[in-house]
Design a protein around this motif. Structure first.
Motif, PDB file in Angstrom:
ATOM      1  N   ARG A  85       0.748  -1.179   0.115  1.00 41.21           N
ATOM      2  CA  ARG A  85       0.071  -0.057   0.075  1.00 41.21           C
ATOM      3  C   ARG A  85       0.888   1.233  -0.137  1.00 41.21           C
ATOM      4  N   SER A  86       0.100   2.499  -0.222  1.00 45.00           N
ATOM      5  CA  SER A  86       1.079   3.697  -0.368  1.00 45.00           C
ATOM      6  C   SER A  86       0.630   4.422   0.947  1.00 45.00           C
ATOM      7  N   GLY A  87       0.783   5.697   1.142  1.00 45.75           N
ATOM      8  CA  GLY A  87       0.245   6.409   2.370  1.00 45.75           C
ATOM      9  C   GLY A  87       1.126   6.735   3.170  1.00 45.75           C
ATOM     10  N   LYS A  88       0.858   7.549   4.401  1.00 47.45           N
ATOM     11  CA  LYS A  88       1.623   8.160   5.331  1.00 47.45           C
ATOM     12  C   LYS A  88       2.097   6.808   6.253  1.00 47.45           C
ATOM     13  N   THR A  89       1.236   5.749   6.381  1.00 44.39           N
ATOM     14  CA  THR A  89       1.726   4.847   7.447  1.00 44.39           C
ATOM     15  C   THR A  89       2.941   3.886   6.658  1.00 44.39           C
ATOM     16  N   ALA A  90       2.539   3.548   5.461  1.00 44.09           N
ATOM     17  CA  ALA A  90       3.636   2.774   4.937  1.00 44.09           C
ATOM     18  C   ALA A  90       4.972   3.606   4.466  1.00 44.09           C
ATOM     19  N   MET A  91       4.903   4.966   4.414  1.00 48.45           N
ATOM     20  CA  MET A  91       5.787   5.775   4.268  1.00 48.45           C
ATOM     21  C   MET A  91       6.706   5.948   5.459  1.00 48.45           C
ATOM     22  N   GLU A  92       6.226   5.863   6.563  1.00 47.85           N
ATOM     23  CA  GLU A  92       6.796   5.782   7.844  1.00 47.85           C
ATOM     24  C   GLU A  92       7.526   4.669   8.073  1.00 47.85           C
ATOM     25  N   GLY A  93       6.888   3.374   7.832  1.00 50.22           N
ATOM     26  CA  GLY A  93       7.769   2.333   7.704  1.00 50.22           C
ATOM     27  C   GLY A  93       9.014   2.292   6.793  1.00 50.22           C
ATOM     28  N   TYR A  94       8.731   2.829   5.470  1.00 47.81           N
ATOM     29  CA  TYR A  94       9.909   3.090   4.537  1.00 47.81           C
ATOM     30  C   TYR A  94      10.775   3.714   5.042  1.00 47.81           C
ATOM     31  N   LEU A  95      10.560   4.792   5.495  1.00 49.78           N
ATOM     32  CA  LEU A  95      11.742   5.898   6.113  1.00 49.78           C
ATOM     33  C   LEU A  95      12.472   5.170   7.313  1.00 49.78           C
ATOM     34  N   LEU A  96      11.710   4.504   8.295  1.00 51.71           N
ATOM     35  CA  LEU A  96      12.301   3.850   9.151  1.00 51.71           C
ATOM     36  C   LEU A  96      13.212   2.763   8.962  1.00 51.71           C
ATOM     37  N   ARG A  97      12.973   1.898   7.660  1.00 53.82           N
ATOM     38  CA  ARG A  97      13.577   1.069   7.337  1.00 53.82           C
ATOM     39  C   ARG A  97      15.121   1.777   6.436  1.00 53.82           C
ATOM     40  N   GLU A  98      14.955   2.806   5.893  1.00 57.91           N
ATOM     41  CA  GLU A  98      16.074   3.520   5.277  1.00 57.91           C
ATOM     42  C   GLU A  98      17.014   4.109   6.264  1.00 57.91           C
ATOM     43  N   ILE A  99      16.352   4.498   7.322  1.00 57.30           N
ATOM     44  CA  ILE A  99      17.024   5.253   8.350  1.00 57.30           C
ATOM     45  C   ILE A  99      18.006   4.119   9.000  1.00 57.30           C
ATOM     46  N   ILE A 100      17.424   3.017   9.420  1.00 57.87           N
ATOM     47  CA  ILE A 100      18.100   1.875  10.033  1.00 57.87           C
ATOM     48  C   ILE A 100      19.349   1.367   9.379  1.00 57.87           C
ATOM     49  N   ASP A 101      18.896   1.091   7.928  1.00 56.91           N
ATOM     50  CA  ASP A 101      19.952   0.537   6.939  1.00 56.91           C
ATOM     51  C   ASP A 101      21.353   1.837   7.002  1.00 56.91           C
ATOM     52  N   ILE A 102      21.013   2.857   6.758  1.00 54.92           N
ATOM     53  CA  ILE A 102      21.987   3.892   6.536  1.00 54.92           C
ATOM     54  C   ILE A 102      22.914   3.932   7.707  1.00 54.92           C
ATOM     55  N   ALA A 103      22.128   3.919   8.918  1.00 51.60           N
ATOM     56  CA  ALA A 103      23.007   4.385  10.228  1.00 51.60           C
ATOM     57  C   ALA A 103      23.814   3.046  10.464  1.00 51.60           C
ATOM     58  N   TRP A 104      23.098   1.892  10.211  1.00 52.44           N
ATOM     59  CA  TRP A 104      23.990   0.636  10.563  1.00 52.44           C
ATOM     60  C   TRP A 104      25.058   0.476   9.588  1.00 52.44           C
ATOM     61  N   ASN A 105      25.014   0.839   8.611  1.00 53.69           N
ATOM     62  CA  ASN A 105      26.061   0.637   7.589  1.00 53.69           C
ATOM     63  C   ASN A 105      27.195   1.641   7.639  1.00 53.69           C
ATOM     64  N   SER A 106      26.982   2.875   8.500  1.00 53.49           N
ATOM     65  CA  SER A 106      27.857   3.782   8.705  1.00 53.49           C
ATOM     66  C   SER A 106      28.801   3.581   9.966  1.00 53.49           C
ATOM     67  N   VAL A 107      28.428   2.614  10.851  1.00 53.71           N
ATOM     68  CA  VAL A 107      29.183   2.434  11.986  1.00 53.71           C
ATOM     69  C   VAL A 107      30.064   1.354  11.578  1.00 53.71           C
ATOM     70  N   GLU A 108      31.411   1.599  12.369  1.00 50.93           N
ATOM     71  CA  GLU A 108      32.518   0.575  12.160  1.00 50.93           C
ATOM     72  C   GLU A 108      32.668   0.064  13.863  1.00 50.93           C
TER      73      GLU A 108
END
Length: 417
Positions: A390-413
């Protein structure tokens, strides 16, 4: 420093002997003798006998009962278990459990999850039904005027439902901020102060809410939100699960539970895992660096590719700058959650994989994206439909959270001390 990789850190050496699956089965309660945990490693474990007594003798039976009673919801049932056996808030002379907040549409089994421990481990159970006119006294209790045999008047404190071992706070997001403030102390300090007297009290709180878009739902105060270890979203039912739900519901009134232990045993297990499950210096440093990366995620170019996808300029925020994703309390919750998961997987040490698996549910309610970012769902509509259906705000919230986790995780050593 070396870049963090999967598998990453070797486990610590142990002096415990290897315990095989056949040996471990003796720790199962009689009624579960033929239902061994599928997560038990085929090659055996070296976590020790006391560890096995707590997992196979108490934790695993609770999880089995969750899944026998509640259709689907394998994720929510697991996080309820993790919260009960994790140490969340810590204070002087206090180690509290990991409180859980369930979000989902009505009829998804959220309230049922809060009731099972009462039957399986004999926990004292109370319930609060959230309404807009709920008062603090409805939660913590009140003084009632009494008259003794000498006709002398005195006040007697009548305990409210907060005084329990398991508390189901149903529809918590319909309650006013004033009334919700009455649970802050008990969640973080294990005590309730009423009418000048402080009463020790350490409940495990399971709260439920409907999604933010639902009528009558209001935002939870930040101070309360941060005291929940997990925010877990209910899972939609499949066609098969809807069919199974009808069959199980017809037998609910005949369902019999056989207690496996006293709730004090759960508390002992929680404290045992908090002391015996090792978190290495490397993982401790990694979690600290991850917290910094998450709290600075919208600065320094980490979200450059995401900005490009959303067609955001450099001065348009994706994450609110006035909030921390991981506070000091939040980082302890992440550490405690990873410890609890490691314990349930028959290990007395935490891995990076444990941290990663619990990260989303620990930071979901702590990650506040801007309304501008949530409204940009049309820019990634195809990805949202592919990933979330689905689309919409709720799905977007999940999408942004996933992106934020992936980016932060891969930036740490990972660093070695």
């Amino acid at each position: 420093m070396t870049k963090q990789t999967r598998g990453g850190i070797p486990p610590p050496k142990t002096k415990n002997r290897l315990i095989t699956r056949e040996e471990a089965e003796r720790f199962l309660p009689r009624q579960y003798a033929d239902r061994m945990d599928s997560y038990f490693p085929k090659g055996g474990v070296t976590c020790g006998e006391e560890h096995l007594q707590y997992v196979l003798g108490v934790a695993y039976p609770i999880l089995r009962e969750y899944r026998d009673v509640v259709v689907g919801q394998s994720g929510p049932s697991m996080y309820t278990l993790l919260g009960d056996f994790a140490i969340g808030d810590r204070d002087l002379d206090h180690s509290g459990p990991g409180h859980v907040h369930f979000v989902g549409l009505p009829g998804t089994g959220k309230s049922l999850l809060g009731k099972v421990p009462e039957k399986v481990v004999g926990a004292s159970f109370k319930r609060i039904q959230g309404t807009i006119d709920l008062l603090p006294a409805d939660i913590i209790g009140t003084n009632i005027l009494q008259v003794n045999e000498k006709r002398e008047r005195y006040f007697k404190f009548i305990h409210g439902p907060i005084f329990s071992e398991k508390l189901l706070f149903d529809e918590i997001s319909r309650v006013s901020a004033r009334s919700l403030s009455s649970v802050l102390q008990v969640m973080s300090e294990g005590a309730v102060t009423a009418y000048g007297v402080t009463h020790p009290n350490n409940p495990h709180i399971i709260a439920t809410s409907n999604p933010d878009e639902s009528a009558g739902v209001q935002k939870m105060p930040d101070a309360l939100e941060d005291r929940f270890m997990f925010e877990v979203h209910a899972e939609p039912f499949t066609e098969e699960q809807f069919a199974e739900l009808q069959v199980r519901a017809e037998a609910f009134d005949k369902r019999k539970f056989e207690p496996v232990a006293d709730y004090s045993y759960v508390i002992k297990a929680r404290l045992f895992f908090g002391e015996s499950v090792h978190v290495s210096d490397e993982i401790t440093d990694f979690i600290g660096a991850l917290a910094v990366a998450l709290n600075r995620i919208d600065h320094g170019g980490l979200l450059a590719r995401l900005r490009l996808r959303l067609q955001f300029s450099d001065d348009e925020s994706i994450v609110r700058s006035d909030r921390m994703i991981l506070s000091g309390r939040g980082i302890l919750h992440l550490r405690g959650a990873a410890r609890s998961l490691a314990a349930m997987r028959y290990r007395n040490y935490v891995t990076l994989d444990d941290v990663r698996k619990v990260l989303r549910e620990v930071i979901r309610h702590r990650t506040h994206c801007t309304s501008h970012a949530l409204n940009a769902h049309d820019m990634v509509r195809g990805e949202l439909i592919e990933k979330f259906g689905r689309s919409g705000k709720t799905a977007m919230e999940g999408y942004l959270l996933r992106e934020i986790i992936d980016i932060a995780w891969n930036s740490v050593e990972i660093s070695g001390r």
